[in-house]
Design a protein around this motif. Structure first.
Motif, PDB file in Angstrom:
ATOM      1  N   ASP A 185       8.518  10.086  10.754  1.00  0.00           N
ATOM      2  CA  ASP A 185       8.494  11.537  10.520  1.00  0.00           C
ATOM      3  C   ASP A 185       9.681  11.965   9.657  1.00  0.00           C
ATOM      4  O   ASP A 185       9.541  12.769   8.729  1.00  0.00           O
ATOM      5  N   GLU A 186      10.859  11.438   9.961  1.00  0.00           N
ATOM      6  CA  GLU A 186      12.036  11.780   9.164  1.00  0.00           C
ATOM      7  C   GLU A 186      11.897  11.248   7.739  1.00  0.00           C
ATOM      8  O   GLU A 186      12.340  11.894   6.780  1.00  0.00           O
ATOM      9  N   ALA A 187      11.286  10.088   7.618  1.00  0.00           N
ATOM     10  CA  ALA A 187      11.077   9.518   6.288  1.00  0.00           C
ATOM     11  C   ALA A 187      10.138  10.392   5.463  1.00  0.00           C
ATOM     12  O   ALA A 187      10.332  10.559   4.249  1.00  0.00           O
ATOM     13  N   GLN A 188       9.113  10.940   6.099  1.00  0.00           N
ATOM     14  CA  GLN A 188       8.193  11.824   5.386  1.00  0.00           C
ATOM     15  C   GLN A 188       8.934  13.050   4.851  1.00  0.00           C
ATOM     16  O   GLN A 188       8.680  13.491   3.724  1.00  0.00           O
ATOM     17  N   GLN A 189       9.872  13.585   5.635  1.00  0.00           N
ATOM     18  CA  GLN A 189      10.641  14.728   5.170  1.00  0.00           C
ATOM     19  C   GLN A 189      11.561  14.326   4.021  1.00  0.00           C
ATOM     20  O   GLN A 189      11.765  15.097   3.074  1.00  0.00           O
ATOM     21  N   PHE A 190      12.090  13.111   4.084  1.00  0.00           N
ATOM     22  CA  PHE A 190      12.913  12.612   2.985  1.00  0.00           C
ATOM     23  C   PHE A 190      12.101  12.586   1.691  1.00  0.00           C
ATOM     24  O   PHE A 190      12.603  12.949   0.617  1.00  0.00           O
ATOM     25  N   ILE A 191      10.846  12.163   1.777  1.00  0.00           N
ATOM     26  CA  ILE A 191       9.988  12.107   0.587  1.00  0.00           C
ATOM     27  C   ILE A 191       9.790  13.500   0.004  1.00  0.00           C
ATOM     28  O   ILE A 191       9.836  13.703  -1.218  1.00  0.00           O
ATOM     29  N   VAL A 192       9.596  14.483   0.880  1.00  0.00           N
ATOM     30  CA  VAL A 192       9.428  15.863   0.426  1.00  0.00           C
ATOM     31  C   VAL A 192      10.675  16.350  -0.302  1.00  0.00           C
ATOM     32  O   VAL A 192      10.595  17.010  -1.348  1.00  0.00           O
ATOM     33  N   ASN A 218       0.853  -1.182   0.000  1.00  0.00           N
ATOM     34  CA  ASN A 218       0.000   0.000   0.000  1.00  0.00           C
ATOM     35  C   ASN A 218       0.890   1.234   0.000  1.00  0.00           C
ATOM     36  O   ASN A 218       1.834   1.318   0.793  1.00  0.00           O
ATOM     37  N   ALA A 219       0.605   2.186  -0.877  1.00  0.00           N
ATOM     38  CA  ALA A 219       1.446   3.377  -0.998  1.00  0.00           C
ATOM     39  C   ALA A 219       1.556   4.150   0.297  1.00  0.00           C
ATOM     40  O   ALA A 219       2.528   4.884   0.506  1.00  0.00           O
ATOM     41  N   THR A 220       0.608   3.971   1.197  1.00  0.00           N
ATOM     42  CA  THR A 220       0.663   4.691   2.461  1.00  0.00           C
ATOM     43  C   THR A 220       1.811   4.205   3.341  1.00  0.00           C
ATOM     44  O   THR A 220       2.180   4.867   4.308  1.00  0.00           O
ATOM     45  N   ALA A 221       2.395   3.038   3.002  1.00  0.00           N
ATOM     46  CA  ALA A 221       3.535   2.513   3.754  1.00  0.00           C
ATOM     47  C   ALA A 221       4.859   3.066   3.258  1.00  0.00           C
ATOM     48  O   ALA A 221       5.922   2.691   3.776  1.00  0.00           O
ATOM     49  N   LEU A 222       4.841   3.961   2.289  1.00  0.00           N
ATOM     50  CA  LEU A 222       6.080   4.491   1.728  1.00  0.00           C
ATOM     51  C   LEU A 222       7.017   5.068   2.786  1.00  0.00           C
ATOM     52  O   LEU A 222       8.230   4.795   2.740  1.00  0.00           O
ATOM     53  N   PRO A 223       6.554   5.875   3.745  1.00  0.00           N
ATOM     54  CA  PRO A 223       7.491   6.362   4.772  1.00  0.00           C
ATOM     55  C   PRO A 223       8.185   5.226   5.529  1.00  0.00           C
ATOM     56  O   PRO A 223       9.368   5.345   5.873  1.00  0.00           O
ATOM     57  N   PHE A 224       7.471   4.127   5.772  1.00  0.00           N
ATOM     58  CA  PHE A 224       8.102   2.992   6.443  1.00  0.00           C
ATOM     59  C   PHE A 224       9.218   2.420   5.583  1.00  0.00           C
ATOM     60  O   PHE A 224      10.323   2.152   6.060  1.00  0.00           O
ATOM     61  N   LEU A 266       1.565   9.393 -10.135  1.00  0.00           N
ATOM     62  CA  LEU A 266       0.798   8.984  -8.974  1.00  0.00           C
ATOM     63  C   LEU A 266       0.708  10.108  -7.945  1.00  0.00           C
ATOM     64  O   LEU A 266       1.707  10.726  -7.588  1.00  0.00           O
ATOM     65  N   GLU A 267      -0.510  10.387  -7.501  1.00  0.00           N
ATOM     66  CA  GLU A 267      -0.697  11.329  -6.394  1.00  0.00           C
ATOM     67  C   GLU A 267      -0.378  10.591  -5.100  1.00  0.00           C
ATOM     68  O   GLU A 267      -1.083   9.663  -4.711  1.00  0.00           O
ATOM     69  N   LEU A 268       0.689  10.970  -4.451  1.00  0.00           N
ATOM     70  CA  LEU A 268       1.070  10.305  -3.216  1.00  0.00           C
ATOM     71  C   LEU A 268       0.067  10.631  -2.110  1.00  0.00           C
ATOM     72  O   LEU A 268      -0.562  11.695  -2.115  1.00  0.00           O
ATOM     73  N   PRO A 269      -0.097   9.713  -1.156  1.00  0.00           N
ATOM     74  CA  PRO A 269      -1.049   9.964  -0.062  1.00  0.00           C
ATOM     75  C   PRO A 269      -0.651  11.175   0.770  1.00  0.00           C
ATOM     76  O   PRO A 269       0.486  11.639   0.727  1.00  0.00           O
ATOM     77  N   THR A 270      -1.582  11.658   1.543  1.00  0.00           N
ATOM     78  CA  THR A 270      -1.306  12.713   2.517  1.00  0.00           C
ATOM     79  C   THR A 270      -0.794  12.025   3.776  1.00  0.00           C
ATOM     80  O   THR A 270      -1.562  11.558   4.616  1.00  0.00           O
ATOM     81  N   PHE A 271       0.512  11.914   3.890  1.00  0.00           N
ATOM     82  CA  PHE A 271       1.128  11.196   4.996  1.00  0.00           C
ATOM     83  C   PHE A 271       1.000  11.983   6.300  1.00  0.00           C
ATOM     84  O   PHE A 271       1.140  13.204   6.323  1.00  0.00           O
ATOM     85  N   ASP A 272       0.758  11.273   7.387  1.00  0.00           N
ATOM     86  CA  ASP A 272       0.637  11.918   8.699  1.00  0.00           C
ATOM     87  C   ASP A 272       0.764  10.839   9.771  1.00  0.00           C
ATOM     88  O   ASP A 272      -0.023   9.895   9.813  1.00  0.00           O
TER      89      ASP A 272
END
Length: 333
Positions: free
Chosen positions: A261-268, A58-64, A292-298
């Motif tokens: 949280d750090e992974a989310q910043q890496f994606i940005v 699932n794309a929502t697992a991308l930060p993991f 692909l529109e990436l999910p709104t990670f939080d």
């Protein structure tokens, strides 16, 4: 299900970079579950900073996946052993034995808790918001349907009859005055949805990214996001653990969330590299990954979302399970 990290844009020259990762197979996971049944399970290993984590594709697992590949878990003192299992419905019974934290849904956690396997959200994953929906209810162009209230008696294709998207759709239809008993529900896998809708075999379809784009290309029209019927901003998917384990391992959970949280910043900061990781995990073609529109990670845990999901389950499925809503989330501020 689902911070908007980037707009649609093509991959840069660095998009070819691939970052290696470990992922267990479905067969290995099945063996693990068999061993639980045969041997009565094992002990959690979180005291030493070791975590056993499972998710589906699932794309929502991308930060993991980013945190794993960029060494962010190690940075926060965690040794993560990851297994990929596509059917997340099999995971609650493995919590506390084979796995410590799993990607799950509010509806699954509520049902599992009512059945004697208490589960709680320990970290958010993504949220559905009006400007970046993660679920869609779609109809064919020219159907004359412009409002969900017109779908009484419709044949609706669904990905999963027990998932959050279907519960949200039932909630939206019921709110719009549709008799749920009048509907015919059929399971249709994502890749087949566009053809099924275009051919008239179904009147409407519940879908997610990227299948919504395929349906649009085939002439489909979105009526909106079913998740919005519950709240303007709500989580359809998150990271969960057994409630007792979570309450005893709050420092470990805090480190897990800090890595995400750090992974989310890496994606940005690294869109092309992040999409490359996503492509490795999902296997989608280059053009799909690029657009692909990436999910709104939080990662924030959301106790405010418990009641809407519980009420939707009660009103649309007759769910009558007894759950303590205050224990369905662990780690809220």
């Amino acid at each position: 299900m689902d911070v908007l990290v980037s707009p649609r844009r093509p991959l840069s020259e660095g998009a070819g970079m691939r970052i290696g990762r470990r992922a267990g197979t479905l067969l290995a996971a099945s063996v693990c579950l068999f061993m639980i049944a045969a041997c009565g399970g094992g002990e959690s290993r979180a005291d030493g900073g070791q975590l056993r984590v499972a998710s589906n594709s699932n794309a929502t697992a991308l930060p993991f996946w980013i945190a794993q590949d960029q060494g962010l878990f190690e940075k926060h003192g965690l040794d993560v052993d990851y297994t990929k299992i596509e059917n997340v419905a099999t995971l609650p019974q493995a919590l506390g034995t084979t796995f410590d934290i799993v990607l799950s849904t509010p509806t699954l956690a509520i049902a599992s808790t009512a059945q004697g396997i208490p589960m709680s959200e320990v970290s958010g994953s993504s949220v559905d918001v009006p400007d970046n929906p993660s679920g869609f209810l779609m109809v064919p162009e020219g159907s004359g349907v412009s409002d969900v209230g017109q779908l009484a008696g419709a044949r609706i294709g669904v990905l999963n009859e027990t998932g959050t998207l279907h519960i949200a759709t039932r909630n939206w239809l019921q709110q719009s005055g549709v008799d749920l008993d009048s509907l015919e529900i059929v399971q249709v896998d994502g890749p087949a949805q566009a053809d099924q809708l275009r051919s008239g075999r179904i009147d409407a379809v519940e879908t997610v990214i990227p299948f919504n784009e395929q349906i649009e290309e085939a002439g489909g029209i979105s009526l909106g996001s079913p998740f919005q019927s519950l709240a303007e901003e709500i989580t359809p998917i998150y990271w969960a653990a057994r409630t007792d384990w979570a309450e005893q391992n709050r420092p470990v959970i805090e480190r897990f969330r800090a890595a995400l949280d750090e992974a989310q910043q890496f994606i940005v900061d690294n869109d092309a590299a992040a999409r490359s990781v996503l492509q490795d995990e999902l296997g989608y073609p280059d053009d799909v990954i690029a657009n692909l529109e990436l999910p709104t990670f939080d990662t924030a845990v959301r106790p405010q979302d418990v009641e809407p999901w519980l009420e939707a389950m009660r009103s649309t499925t007759g769910f009558a399970g007894d759950v303590d809503v205050d224990r369905l989330v662990v780690g809220a501020p």
